[in-house]
Design an enzyme around this catalytic site. Structure first.
Site, PDB file in Angstrom:
ATOM      1  N   ARG A 101       7.226  -6.613   4.131  1.00  0.00           N
ATOM      2  CA  ARG A 101       6.885  -5.172   3.783  1.00  0.00           C
ATOM      3  C   ARG A 101       7.987  -4.582   4.418  1.00  0.00           C
ATOM      4  O   ARG A 101       8.156  -4.419   5.795  1.00  0.00           O
ATOM      5  CB  ARG A 101       5.325  -4.979   4.274  1.00  0.00           C
ATOM      6  CG  ARG A 101       5.213  -3.257   4.156  1.00  0.00           C
ATOM      7  CD  ARG A 101       3.744  -2.704   4.514  1.00  0.00           C
ATOM      8  NE  ARG A 101       3.062  -3.342   3.243  1.00  0.00           N
ATOM      9  CZ  ARG A 101       1.794  -2.788   3.176  1.00  0.00           C
ATOM     10  NH1 ARG A 101       1.426  -1.730   3.768  1.00  0.00           N
ATOM     11  NH2 ARG A 101       1.035  -3.208   2.199  1.00  0.00           N
ATOM     12  N   HIS A 128       4.867  -3.483  -5.616  1.00  0.00           N
ATOM     13  CA  HIS A 128       3.782  -4.005  -4.677  1.00  0.00           C
ATOM     14  C   HIS A 128       3.172  -4.879  -5.523  1.00  0.00           C
ATOM     15  O   HIS A 128       2.055  -4.959  -6.008  1.00  0.00           O
ATOM     16  CB  HIS A 128       2.996  -2.983  -4.352  1.00  0.00           C
ATOM     17  CG  HIS A 128       1.932  -3.166  -3.046  1.00  0.00           C
ATOM     18  ND1 HIS A 128       1.922  -4.493  -2.479  1.00  0.00           N
ATOM     19  CD2 HIS A 128       0.810  -2.590  -2.596  1.00  0.00           C
ATOM     20  CE1 HIS A 128       1.040  -4.458  -1.526  1.00  0.00           C
ATOM     21  NE2 HIS A 128       0.335  -3.482  -1.580  1.00  0.00           N
ATOM     22  N   GLN A 131      -0.416  -6.716  -4.655  1.00  0.00           N
ATOM     23  CA  GLN A 131      -1.450  -5.886  -4.964  1.00  0.00           C
ATOM     24  C   GLN A 131      -1.818  -5.953  -6.643  1.00  0.00           C
ATOM     25  O   GLN A 131      -3.053  -5.778  -7.116  1.00  0.00           O
ATOM     26  CB  GLN A 131      -1.073  -4.391  -4.504  1.00  0.00           C
ATOM     27  CG  GLN A 131      -1.932  -3.159  -5.061  1.00  0.00           C
ATOM     28  CD  GLN A 131      -3.324  -3.038  -3.916  1.00  0.00           C
ATOM     29  OE1 GLN A 131      -3.221  -3.270  -3.063  1.00  0.00           O
ATOM     30  NE2 GLN A 131      -4.383  -3.116  -4.541  1.00  0.00           N
ATOM     31  N   ASP A 223      -2.976   6.484  -6.775  1.00  0.00           N
ATOM     32  CA  ASP A 223      -2.530   6.087  -5.805  1.00  0.00           C
ATOM     33  C   ASP A 223      -2.199   7.247  -4.982  1.00  0.00           C
ATOM     34  O   ASP A 223      -1.986   8.495  -5.762  1.00  0.00           O
ATOM     35  CB  ASP A 223      -1.325   5.139  -5.825  1.00  0.00           C
ATOM     36  CG  ASP A 223      -0.711   4.727  -4.435  1.00  0.00           C
ATOM     37  OD1 ASP A 223      -1.431   4.516  -3.467  1.00  0.00           O
ATOM     38  OD2 ASP A 223       0.256   4.391  -4.508  1.00  0.00           O
ATOM     39  N   CYS A 263      -5.496   1.398  -4.896  1.00  0.00           N
ATOM     40  CA  CYS A 263      -5.058   0.318  -4.056  1.00  0.00           C
ATOM     41  C   CYS A 263      -5.456   0.461  -2.436  1.00  0.00           C
ATOM     42  O   CYS A 263      -5.723  -0.361  -1.919  1.00  0.00           O
ATOM     43  CB  CYS A 263      -3.784   0.323  -4.329  1.00  0.00           C
ATOM     44  SG  CYS A 263      -2.428   1.644  -3.668  1.00  0.00           S
ATOM     45  N   ARG A 291      -8.103  -9.088  -3.409  1.00  0.00           N
ATOM     46  CA  ARG A 291      -6.807  -9.627  -2.549  1.00  0.00           C
ATOM     47  C   ARG A 291      -6.826 -11.014  -2.275  1.00  0.00           C
ATOM     48  O   ARG A 291      -5.826 -11.578  -1.987  1.00  0.00           O
ATOM     49  CB  ARG A 291      -6.351  -8.570  -1.473  1.00  0.00           C
ATOM     50  CG  ARG A 291      -6.179  -7.198  -1.855  1.00  0.00           C
ATOM     51  CD  ARG A 291      -4.877  -6.735  -2.710  1.00  0.00           C
ATOM     52  NE  ARG A 291      -3.880  -7.053  -1.951  1.00  0.00           N
ATOM     53  CZ  ARG A 291      -3.014  -6.235  -1.081  1.00  0.00           C
ATOM     54  NH1 ARG A 291      -3.599  -5.138  -0.883  1.00  0.00           N
ATOM     55  NH2 ARG A 291      -1.940  -6.564  -0.513  1.00  0.00           N
TER      56      ARG A 291
END
Ligand code: CP
Ligand code: NVA
Length: 304
Positions: A101, A128, A131, A223, A263, A291
Site C-alpha cells: 500500500r 485499488h 477492493q 467513496d 469501500c 474481501r
C-alpha cells in the site's frame, strides 16, 4: 512468469472471471482451501493506514495455512532508509509474496520489477484492484448478471473509480460515473477503459449531474472526497462536491431496493449520510466481509 496483481487492467477477462469463480468456491467451502498456502509467508508493506486490507489479507493468508508479516510506515520507510529496488530484492529472497500500500503507484511497479515474487496492490494513489474485484463479487451476489444492471459511481474520480472502470470494461459490464468535472478520471484511464469496452462490448458513460446519473440505478457506489495523501488540499477540494452527497433524496432516484456500496472508511455527513449508511439499501458491511474470500482467491492466483 511471476503473476502480479497490480492493476485490473493488466489481467485478461478470463483471469478476472476465474478469480471470481474461485472466490465463490472459497466462500462456499473455506475448509477445502485451508492448507493451500502452507509454509508460505506473505509480507505486507504499508505506507498508509489500513484496517480492512491489512486485516483481511492477514486472515486470508492464515486461513490458507500460511503466515504473514506486517511492515507499517515506520518500519520500512521505502526510499528513505533504502531504495525500493534494494528492498524488493532483499525481501523477495525471504518471502513468497507481497501486498503493498503506497502513495505513488510507481513505487509498486518498481518493487514488482525487482521482486521475483508476486506483488499485490493493496491500494495506491492510482488504483485499488483487490477492493474492486471483491466489490464486483458482492454486486454479482446481490444483483446476479451485471450485464442487465445499471451500476452508478458518484463522487471523486479517484483510485476506486479507476479500478471500477478497468473491471467493468474488461468484464463487459456497463458503468455510469458522475464526478465533478475538475475531479474526473484522467484521460489516460478513460482511454484504456474505452479500449477495453470496445473489445468486451460494454458502455462507459459520464453523466455530470449525479441526480440524473442515479435515476433507475440498481447499485449506487461512492467513496471519500479526500483520499489518503490529499489531506493538504482537503478543504479546497470539498468545495467542488456540492450535490454529490449520497443522501436519501438522491438514493430515492435509484430503483426501489437498489443497493448502496462504499469501500469504507466512510465519512458520514460528507460523501454519504448516516441514514443511507444504516439503511436497508446499504450492503457496505457484507462488501467488507467479502474481501476475505476474494483475497484468498487473489493470493492463490498469485502465489500458488
Ligand atoms: N477499503 C479499504 O481498503 O479499507 P482500509 O483502508 O481500511 O484497508
Ligand atoms: N480513495 C480512498 C480509498 C480508501 C480505501 C483512499 O485512497 O484513501
Amino acid at each position: 512468469m511471476t503473476r502480479h496483481f497490480i492493476s485490473l487492467n493488466d489481467l485478461k477477462k478470463d483471469e478476472l472471471r476465474s478469480i471470481l469463480d474461485r472466490s465463490r468456491a472459497i466462500k462456499k467451502n473455506p475448509d477445502a482451501f485451508s492448507g493451500a498456502l502452507r509454509q508460505k509467508t506473505l509480507g505486507l508493506i504499508f505506507e498508509k493506514p489500513s484496517l480492512r486490507t491489512h486485516v483481511s489479507f492477514r486472515v486470508a493468508m492464515y486461513e490458507l495455512g500460511g503466515e504473514s508479516l506486517y511492515f507499517g510506515p515506520a518500519d520500512v520507510q521505502m526510499e528513505k532508509r533504502e531504495p525500493v529496488k534494494d528492498l524488493a530484492r532483499v525481501m523477495s529472497s525471504y518471502l513468497d509474496g507481497f501486498v503493498l500500500r503506497t502513495f505513488k503507484h510507481e513505487t509498486i511497479q518498481e518493487f514488482a520489477r525487482y521482486s521475483d515474487r508476486p506483488v499485490i496492490n493493496g491500494l495506491s494513489d492510482f488504483s485499488h484492484p483487490a477492493q474492486i474485484l471483491s466489490d464486483v463479487f458482492t454486486m454479482e451476489e446481490k444483483l446476479g448478471d451485471l450485464k442487465k444492471r445499471k451500476i452508478v459511481y458518484v463522487g471523486d474520480g479517484n483510485n476506486i473509480v479507476t479500478s471500477m472502470l478497468f473491471a467493468f470494461s474488461k468484464l463487459g459490464f456497463d458503468l455510469i460515473y458522475s464526478t465533478p468535472k475538475r475531479f474526473a478520471p484522467s484521460a489516460y484511464v478513460l482511454r484504456l477503459a474505452q479500449l477495453n469496452a470496445k473489445k468486451s462490448g460494454s458502455k462507459i458513460t459520464t453523466v455530470w449531474d449525479p441526480a440524473k446519473a442515479v435515476e433507475g440505478a440498481d447499485a449506487v457506489y461512492t467513496d471519500v472526497w479526500v483520499s489518503m495523501g490529499e489531506e493538504k488540499i482537503a478543504s479546497e477540494k470539498k468545495k467542488h462536491f456540492k450535490g454529490f452527497q449520497v443522501d436519501s433524496k438522491l438514493l430515492k432516484l435509484a430503483k426501489k431496493g437498489a443497493i448502496f456500496m462504499h469501500c469504507l472508511p466512510a465519512h458520514r455527513g460528507e460523501e454519504v449520510t448516516d441514514e443511507v449508511m444504516e439503511s436497508k439499501n446499504s450492503v457496505v458491511f457484507e462488501q467488507a466481509a467479502n474481501r476475505l474470500p476474494v483475497e484468498k482467491a487473489i493470493l492463490l492466483y498469485c502465489i500458488k
